[in-house]
Scaffold this motif. Structure first.
Motif, PDB file in Angstrom:
ATOM      1  N   THR A 256       5.286  36.496  44.659  1.00 12.08           N
ATOM      2  CA  THR A 256       5.622  37.350  45.811  1.00 12.08           C
ATOM      3  C   THR A 256       5.858  35.539  47.134  1.00 12.08           C
ATOM      4  OG1 THR A 256       5.460  38.958  45.175  1.00 12.08           O
ATOM      5  CG2 THR A 256       6.329  38.917  47.821  1.00 12.08           C
TER       6      THR A 256
ATOM      7  N   PRO B  67      10.338  38.939  43.779  1.00 10.10           N
ATOM      8  CA  PRO B  67      10.137  39.547  44.559  1.00 10.10           C
ATOM      9  C   PRO B  67       9.570  40.550  43.867  1.00 10.10           C
ATOM     10  CG  PRO B  67      12.552  39.407  44.200  1.00 10.10           C
ATOM     11  CD  PRO B  67      11.732  38.257  43.373  1.00 10.10           C
TER      12      PRO B  67
ATOM     13  N   ILE C 243       6.994  44.758  43.435  1.00  6.76           N
ATOM     14  CA  ILE C 243       6.947  46.359  44.020  1.00  6.76           C
ATOM     15  C   ILE C 243       5.437  46.849  43.041  1.00  6.76           C
ATOM     16  CG2 ILE C 243       7.559  48.850  43.434  1.00  6.76           C
ATOM     17  CD1 ILE C 243       9.975  47.908  42.945  1.00  6.76           C
TER      18      ILE C 243
ATOM     19  N   SER D 238       7.169  43.452  47.791  1.00  6.49           N
ATOM     20  CA  SER D 238       8.074  43.073  48.427  1.00  6.49           C
ATOM     21  C   SER D 238       8.449  44.477  49.080  1.00  6.49           C
ATOM     22  CB  SER D 238       9.134  42.893  48.290  1.00  6.49           C
ATOM     23  OG  SER D 238       8.458  41.254  47.447  1.00  6.49           O
ATOM     24  N   LEU D 239       7.767  44.970  48.218  1.00  2.00           N
ATOM     25  CA  LEU D 239       7.822  47.031  48.548  1.00  2.00           C
ATOM     26  C   LEU D 239       5.961  47.102  47.927  1.00  2.00           C
ATOM     27  CD1 LEU D 239       9.784  48.794  49.085  1.00  2.00           C
ATOM     28  CD2 LEU D 239      10.629  49.427  47.063  1.00  2.00           C
TER      29      LEU D 239
ATOM     30  N   ARG E  33       7.947  47.757  55.133  1.00  4.43           N
ATOM     31  CA  ARG E  33       7.876  47.766  53.626  1.00  4.43           C
ATOM     32  C   ARG E  33       7.031  49.115  52.072  1.00  4.43           C
ATOM     33  NH1 ARG E  33       6.161  41.411  52.391  1.00  4.43           N
ATOM     34  NH2 ARG E  33       7.051  40.570  53.991  1.00  4.43           N
TER      35      ARG E  33
ATOM     36  N   LEU F 248      15.040  47.818  46.982  1.00  8.13           N
ATOM     37  CA  LEU F 248      14.572  46.983  47.206  1.00  8.13           C
ATOM     38  C   LEU F 248      15.753  45.558  47.048  1.00  8.13           C
ATOM     39  CD1 LEU F 248      11.786  44.876  46.533  1.00  8.13           C
ATOM     40  CD2 LEU F 248      12.870  44.548  44.060  1.00  8.13           C
TER      41      LEU F 248
ATOM     42  N   ALA G 184      14.388  44.670  51.839  1.00  8.97           N
ATOM     43  CA  ALA G 184      13.208  44.601  51.765  1.00  8.97           C
ATOM     44  C   ALA G 184      13.102  43.293  51.097  1.00  8.97           C
ATOM     45  CB  ALA G 184      12.068  45.316  50.136  1.00  8.97           C
TER      46      ALA G 184
END
Length: 395
Positions: free
Chosen positions: A109, A120, A122, A157-158, A179, A385, A389
């Motif tokens: 990321t 991106p 998670i 990103s999250l 986030r 997302l 985000a």
């Protein structure tokens, strides 16, 4: 969407039988059910491959034998190698289960080399792993564990946390609050269903002395409270039977306890059960129990979501996320954590009240389908997302 799922925890096999492996499999199923292509990058596989995941692309990075510092360094090296492999592919998203010494998603990321494509990510956080590792296992390089953990939390990103308690921990350790999102566990309501033909209230009333099967699903470790359940069963009427699905380091101790309590003939220890056989096990139960003892409870118990989806009347400790999940008692019976007498009374009362059991069962199944399916959880994460985000390292 092409999704790279990263799982570097050497204690969790993609195709294992314990709860963490089930969690991994269900998230992957939910993503695939919505048409996403998932490729798994991992350090451990295991052999219990469900038929519906037999075609899953799994790229394993084997860790050398060893423990302690050597194992920790090997995980860090695998993380760097996996990040390079994902970067060389055409992936749209990296979904990583937080593991110690891995910063795969953060590397992608916020790539180190100028001009490299940012992907991106998670980061799924299920527990404050450093504290768990220090308390229950061993941790050679705690400073290194903190460094990679903070890199993950700041770089993703999250950050998807299993409970608000875990979310608060991530924020304290550097995750940007904007986030961080709380994503409780869920359940596959297609795989976990009510019994094809549950016993009706009329049938139960007509056979008041018929056996009532109480069930528990989970690893046999002290923090699951199975000893409390055995002691409670010993106080109940003789028609109640206990069926335990799962194994663990406490099994022999629990078998001895059942013998000492004089209830060995009323308790069945099934041992390890492959996830694909759990739905059939749940179909054989009349009541399900999550008897957690008092103490810190920051997780979101998979077993309780499975109980709900199976349409089972559930008795659970009023601790952590469980009171909210059971809506203060509307979807199950809540008891004081560790209170043997209260648990025994709840078991006897529910066993004697088939109408209440039927009401709880119907409400539980409806809630599971309406609110807690894994597809709902994954769709919400991806929508969050896509809604904006930010990508990159927070200030």
């Amino acid at each position: 969407m092409r999704i790279a799922y990263a799982l570097l925890d050497p204690g969790i096999g993609v195709f294992g039988t314990k709860g963490a492996s089930v969690h991994v499999q269900e998230v992957i199923r939910a993503l695939r059910a919505d048409g996403h292509h998932v490729t798994v990058f991992c350090t451990r596989v295991n052999d219990d491959v469900p038929a519906d995941l037999a075609d899953l692309e799994v790229r394993r990075h084997r860790l050398p034998k060893g423990s302690g510092a050597a194992r920790e360094q090997a995980v860090a090296a695998a993380s760097a190698a996996i990040a390079e492999e994902i970067a060389a592919g055409d992936f749209d998203l990296v979904y990583e289960r937080y593991s110690l010494f891995s910063d795969t998603a953060a590397r992608l990321t916020e790539p180190a080399a100028p001009g490299d494509r940012a992907i991106p990510s998670i980061l799924e956080v299920n527990a404050p792993l450093i504290a768990e590792q220090r308390q229950h296992r061993s941790l050679a390089d705690e400073a290194g564990a903190w460094a990679t953990t903070r890199a993950q939390l700041r770089g993703a990103s999250l950050v998807s946390c299993v409970s608000e308690t875990v979310a608060a921990w991530t924020r304290e350790e550097g995750a940007d609050p904007a986030r961080v999102v709380v994503t409780p566990n869920g359940v596959n309501t297609t795989r976990i269903t009510p019994a094809p033909r549950p016993v009706t209230v009329a049938e139960a009333d007509a056979a008041p002395d018929a056996p009532v099967t109480v069930g528990f699903v989970g690893t046999l470790k002290p923090w699951h409270g199975t000893d409390v359940l055995l002691r409670a069963l010993a106080r109940t009427g003789p028609r109640l039977r206990l069926d335990i699905c799962g194994t663990g380091p406490q099994q022999e101790e629990l078998e001895r306890l059942a013998d000492e309590l004089g209830i060995a003939d009323r308790v069945r220890f099934r041992g390890a059960v492959a996830p694909e056989h759990v739905p059939a096990f749940l179909h054989g139960l009349d009541i399900a129990v999550a008897p957690y003892p008092a103490g810190e409870h920051y997780f979101s118990p998979l077993k309780v979501y499975e109980y709900l989806a199976a349409g089972l009347p559930t008795i659970a400790s009023a601790i952590g996320t469980l009171p909210d999940l059971l809506v203060g008692g509307e979807l199950g019976v809540l008891v004081e954590p560790g209170d043997v007498a209260e648990l025994a009374d709840a078991l006897d009362e529910l066993a004697a009240d088939p109408a209440h059991r039927a009401h709880l069962a119907a409400a539980a199944r409806a809630a599971a389908v309406r609110e807690h399916d894994w597809r709902i959880r994954c769709r919400a994460l991806l929508a969050r997302l896509e809604a904006g985000a930010p990508i990159g390292v927070s200030a």
